[in-house]
Design a protein around this motif. Structure first.
Motif, PDB file in Angstrom:
ATOM      1  N   PRO A   1       3.766  43.978  34.976  1.00 58.63           N
ATOM      2  CA  PRO A   1       3.444  45.119  34.127  1.00 58.63           C
ATOM      3  C   PRO A   1       4.784  46.098  33.788  1.00 58.63           C
ATOM      4  CG  PRO A   1       2.851  45.384  36.624  1.00 58.63           C
ATOM      5  CD  PRO A   1       3.324  44.115  36.548  1.00 58.63           C
ATOM      6  N   LEU A   2       5.685  45.992  34.397  1.00 59.33           N
ATOM      7  CA  LEU A   2       6.763  46.793  33.906  1.00 59.33           C
ATOM      8  C   LEU A   2       7.620  46.144  32.893  1.00 59.33           C
ATOM      9  CD1 LEU A   2       8.590  47.658  37.550  1.00 59.33           C
ATOM     10  CD2 LEU A   2       6.498  48.737  36.514  1.00 59.33           C
ATOM     11  N   ALA A   3       7.425  44.902  32.276  1.00 62.35           N
ATOM     12  CA  ALA A   3       7.937  44.449  31.040  1.00 62.35           C
ATOM     13  C   ALA A   3       7.733  45.222  29.899  1.00 62.35           C
ATOM     14  CB  ALA A   3       7.455  42.937  30.894  1.00 62.35           C
ATOM     15  N   VAL A   4       6.597  46.110  29.798  1.00 60.97           N
ATOM     16  CA  VAL A   4       6.174  46.850  28.721  1.00 60.97           C
ATOM     17  C   VAL A   4       6.998  48.212  28.527  1.00 60.97           C
ATOM     18  CG1 VAL A   4       3.851  46.032  28.862  1.00 60.97           C
ATOM     19  CG2 VAL A   4       4.413  48.418  29.806  1.00 60.97           C
ATOM     20  N   LEU A   5       7.722  48.433  29.575  1.00 61.97           N
ATOM     21  CA  LEU A   5       8.629  49.565  29.357  1.00 61.97           C
ATOM     22  C   LEU A   5      10.001  49.313  28.927  1.00 61.97           C
ATOM     23  CD1 LEU A   5       8.205  50.921  33.051  1.00 61.97           C
ATOM     24  CD2 LEU A   5       6.883  51.588  31.028  1.00 61.97           C
ATOM     25  N   THR A   6      10.444  50.577  28.111  1.00 64.57           N
ATOM     26  CA  THR A   6      11.807  50.365  27.504  1.00 64.57           C
ATOM     27  C   THR A   6      12.947  50.679  28.720  1.00 64.57           C
ATOM     28  OG1 THR A   6      12.002  52.868  27.067  1.00 64.57           O
ATOM     29  CG2 THR A   6      11.088  51.407  25.424  1.00 64.57           C
ATOM     30  N   ASP A   7      14.094  50.534  28.270  1.00 64.86           N
ATOM     31  CA  ASP A   7      15.216  50.638  29.443  1.00 64.86           C
ATOM     32  C   ASP A   7      15.367  52.066  29.989  1.00 64.86           C
ATOM     33  OD1 ASP A   7      15.905  48.127  29.209  1.00 64.86           O
ATOM     34  OD2 ASP A   7      17.557  48.541  27.734  1.00 64.86           O
ATOM     35  N   ARG A   8      15.226  53.045  29.034  1.00 67.85           N
ATOM     36  CA  ARG A   8      14.887  54.462  29.443  1.00 67.85           C
ATOM     37  C   ARG A   8      13.803  54.685  30.234  1.00 67.85           C
ATOM     38  NH1 ARG A   8      18.540  58.144  30.461  1.00 67.85           N
ATOM     39  NH2 ARG A   8      19.214  58.914  28.271  1.00 67.85           N
ATOM     40  N   GLU A   9      12.696  54.114  29.796  1.00 66.13           N
ATOM     41  CA  GLU A   9      11.531  54.476  30.737  1.00 66.13           C
ATOM     42  C   GLU A   9      11.692  53.701  32.206  1.00 66.13           C
ATOM     43  OE1 GLU A   9       8.337  54.528  26.971  1.00 66.13           O
ATOM     44  OE2 GLU A   9       8.486  52.615  28.175  1.00 66.13           O
ATOM     45  N   ARG A  10      12.309  52.739  32.276  1.00 69.02           N
ATOM     46  CA  ARG A  10      12.692  52.024  33.468  1.00 69.02           C
ATOM     47  C   ARG A  10      13.484  53.093  34.075  1.00 69.02           C
ATOM     48  NH1 ARG A  10      12.074  46.750  34.786  1.00 69.02           N
ATOM     49  NH2 ARG A  10      10.875  45.408  33.658  1.00 69.02           N
ATOM     50  N   GLU A  11      14.294  53.715  33.614  1.00 69.56           N
ATOM     51  CA  GLU A  11      15.381  54.645  34.562  1.00 69.56           C
ATOM     52  C   GLU A  11      14.602  55.943  34.814  1.00 69.56           C
ATOM     53  OE1 GLU A  11      19.638  54.613  32.522  1.00 69.56           O
ATOM     54  OE2 GLU A  11      18.125  55.333  31.187  1.00 69.56           O
ATOM     55  N   VAL A  12      13.783  56.232  34.292  1.00 71.77           N
ATOM     56  CA  VAL A  12      12.969  57.314  34.554  1.00 71.77           C
ATOM     57  C   VAL A  12      11.833  57.038  35.842  1.00 71.77           C
ATOM     58  CG1 VAL A  12      10.967  59.050  33.991  1.00 71.77           C
ATOM     59  CG2 VAL A  12      13.003  58.628  32.131  1.00 71.77           C
ATOM     60  N   LEU A  13      11.314  55.934  35.443  1.00 71.98           N
ATOM     61  CA  LEU A  13      10.312  55.238  36.674  1.00 71.98           C
ATOM     62  C   LEU A  13      10.990  55.120  37.899  1.00 71.98           C
ATOM     63  CD1 LEU A  13       7.624  54.431  37.526  1.00 71.98           C
ATOM     64  CD2 LEU A  13       8.351  52.046  36.609  1.00 71.98           C
ATOM     65  N   ARG A  14      12.449  54.748  37.807  1.00 75.06           N
ATOM     66  CA  ARG A  14      13.190  54.364  38.868  1.00 75.06           C
ATOM     67  C   ARG A  14      13.470  55.812  39.692  1.00 75.06           C
ATOM     68  NH1 ARG A  14      16.438  51.276  36.786  1.00 75.06           N
ATOM     69  NH2 ARG A  14      15.516  49.520  37.480  1.00 75.06           N
ATOM     70  N   CYS A  15      13.780  56.743  38.759  1.00 73.40           N
ATOM     71  CA  CYS A  15      14.038  58.220  39.499  1.00 73.40           C
ATOM     72  C   CYS A  15      12.598  58.752  40.093  1.00 73.40           C
ATOM     73  CB  CYS A  15      14.214  59.086  38.208  1.00 73.40           C
ATOM     74  SG  CYS A  15      16.089  58.955  37.740  1.00 73.40           S
ATOM     75  N   MET A  16      11.422  58.346  39.349  1.00 73.02           N
ATOM     76  CA  MET A  16      10.205  58.479  40.147  1.00 73.02           C
ATOM     77  C   MET A  16      10.085  58.159  41.480  1.00 73.02           C
ATOM     78  SD  MET A  16       8.173  58.515  36.460  1.00 73.02           S
ATOM     79  CE  MET A  16       6.356  58.240  37.195  1.00 73.02           C
ATOM     80  N   VAL A  17      10.556  56.852  41.469  1.00 75.76           N
ATOM     81  CA  VAL A  17      10.246  55.999  42.843  1.00 75.76           C
ATOM     82  C   VAL A  17      11.270  56.630  43.692  1.00 75.76           C
ATOM     83  CG1 VAL A  17      10.882  53.813  43.933  1.00 75.76           C
ATOM     84  CG2 VAL A  17       9.638  53.763  41.746  1.00 75.76           C
ATOM     85  N   ASP A  18      12.494  57.382  43.309  1.00 77.87           N
ATOM     86  CA  ASP A  18      13.205  57.770  44.338  1.00 77.87           C
ATOM     87  C   ASP A  18      12.847  59.173  44.649  1.00 77.87           C
ATOM     88  OD1 ASP A  18      15.022  55.434  44.099  1.00 77.87           O
ATOM     89  OD2 ASP A  18      16.265  56.420  42.608  1.00 77.87           O
ATOM     90  N   GLY A  19      11.678  59.896  44.168  1.00 75.79           N
ATOM     91  CA  GLY A  19      11.181  60.944  44.664  1.00 75.79           C
ATOM     92  C   GLY A  19      11.592  61.958  43.888  1.00 75.79           C
ATOM     93  N   LEU A  20      12.232  62.037  42.720  1.00 71.76           N
ATOM     94  CA  LEU A  20      12.942  63.072  42.022  1.00 71.76           C
ATOM     95  C   LEU A  20      11.985  63.732  41.098  1.00 71.76           C
ATOM     96  CD1 LEU A  20      15.384  61.423  42.778  1.00 71.76           C
ATOM     97  CD2 LEU A  20      16.359  61.936  40.508  1.00 71.76           C
ATOM     98  N   SER A  21      12.041  64.961  41.154  1.00 75.19           N
ATOM     99  CA  SER A  21      11.141  65.712  40.291  1.00 75.19           C
ATOM    100  C   SER A  21      11.467  65.934  38.794  1.00 75.19           C
ATOM    101  CB  SER A  21      11.420  67.378  40.680  1.00 75.19           C
ATOM    102  OG  SER A  21      12.452  67.879  40.212  1.00 75.19           O
ATOM    103  N   ARG A  22      10.646  66.137  38.024  1.00 71.94           N
ATOM    104  CA  ARG A  22      10.793  66.190  36.671  1.00 71.94           C
ATOM    105  C   ARG A  22      12.062  66.843  36.118  1.00 71.94           C
ATOM    106  NH1 ARG A  22       5.818  67.550  33.402  1.00 71.94           N
ATOM    107  NH2 ARG A  22       5.048  65.590  34.296  1.00 71.94           N
ATOM    108  N   ALA A  23      12.269  67.975  36.623  1.00 75.44           N
ATOM    109  CA  ALA A  23      13.720  68.683  36.617  1.00 75.44           C
ATOM    110  C   ALA A  23      14.722  67.893  36.847  1.00 75.44           C
ATOM    111  CB  ALA A  23      13.525  70.175  36.971  1.00 75.44           C
ATOM    112  N   GLU A  24      14.794  67.292  38.222  1.00 73.55           N
ATOM    113  CA  GLU A  24      15.799  66.509  38.825  1.00 73.55           C
ATOM    114  C   GLU A  24      16.069  65.077  37.744  1.00 73.55           C
ATOM    115  OE1 GLU A  24      15.504  67.613  43.263  1.00 73.55           O
ATOM    116  OE2 GLU A  24      14.331  66.100  42.483  1.00 73.55           O
TER     117      GLU A  24
END
Length: 213
Positions: free
Chosen positions: A149-172
Motif C-alpha cells: 500500500p505504501l507504493a502509492v506515496l510520493t518520496d516526500r509523503e514517505r518522509e512525512v509518514l516516516r516522521c509520523m511513525v517516529d512519533g513526531l508532531s505536525r510542527a516537528e
C-alpha cells in the motif's frame, strides 16, 4: 409484476423455513423447497431455474461464495442475494465481485427483504448502508494495494509518514523537513487519503505492518 421463483439455500432449517413461509405469503413470490448445501442448491437450480437465489455465506463446510461463483458461471441470468449473519466488508467485496446482486443481514426485516427481492429482479443492487462506505473503499483501492500500500506515496509523503511513525508532531515534522505546518498538514491528509486510513494512528499502524520503522 410477474411472479418470481425464489430458492433458499441455508443450513439453518428453522431460519430458512420461517423465511420461506413469510415469503410465500407474498402474492408475487413462489418459494421452492429449501436446500441446505451446495450440491442440493446446484441440483435445484438446474431443475427449477429460479429467478432469485437467497444464499447463505456459510453452508456447513462449504462457502456460499464458491456456490455463488458456480451459479454465476452456469446461470448468469439468475440473481443471487447473499443472506448472512456475517458483516465483513472483505467478504462483501468478494460477493460483489462474484456477481451477487445484494448482501443482506439475517436480521433484516421481512418487508425490506421483499423490497430488495423485487428490486434485484428489476436489475437493482443493495447492501447495508453501514457496509457501503467500507466496500467502496476496498473496491477503489489500487490493484496492488494489499501487497504494497505504501507504493502509492510520493518520496516526500514517505518522509512525512516516516516522521509520523517516529512519533513526531505536525510542527516537528514541518521543522524537520523545512516546510510550513500547512504543508505538513496537506501531506498528512494526502497520506491518509491514499492509504484509505481515517486517522494518523491507523496510517502509522499500516506503515509498521509493511516494514516502515
Amino acid at each position: 409484476m410477474d411472479s418470481m421463483l425464489v430458492l433458499l439455500v441455508d443450513d439453518h432449517p428453522v431460519f430458512a423455513e420461517a423465511l420461506a413461509t413469510r415469503l410465500a405469503a407474498e402474492p408475487d413470490i413462489e418459494v421452492l423447497p429449501v436446500v441446505s448445501d451446495s450440491a442440493g442448491a446446484l441440483a435445484a437450480i438446474a431443475r427449477e431455474q429460479p429467478d432469485v437465489v437467497l444464499l447463505d455465506l456459510v453452508l456447513g463446510e462449504d462457502s456460499g461464495l464458491t456456490v455463488l461463483e458456480r451459479i454465476r458461471a452456469r446461470y448468469p441470468a439468475i440473481k443471487v442475494v447473499m443472506v448472512t449473519a456475517v458483516e465483513d466488508p472483505d467478504q462483501t467485496v468478494a460477493a460483489v465481485r462474484g456477481g451477487a446482486a445484494a448482501w443482506l443481514p439475517k436480521s433484516v426485516g421481512a418487508e425490506e427483504l421483499v423490497r430488495v427481492l423485487r428490486g434485484v429482479v428489476r436489475g437493482e443492487a443493495w447492501m447495508p448502508p453501514r457496509l457501503l462506505a467500507l466496500v467502496l473503499d476496498r473496491l477503489t483501492r489500487p490493484p496492488d494495494f494489499d501487497r504494497d500500500p505504501l507504493a502509492v506515496l510520493t518520496d516526500r509523503e514517505r518522509e512525512v509518514l516516516r516522521c509520523m511513525v517516529d512519533g513526531l508532531s505536525r510542527a516537528e515534522i514541518a521543522a524537520k523537513l523545512y516546510v510550513s505546518t500547512n504543508t505538513a498538514r496537506t501531506h498528512t491528509q494526502n497520506i491518509l487519503t491514499k492509504l484509505h486510513c481515517h486517522s494518523v494512528l491507523e496510517a502509522v499502524s499500516l506503515a509498521r505492518r509493511h516494514g516502515m520503522r
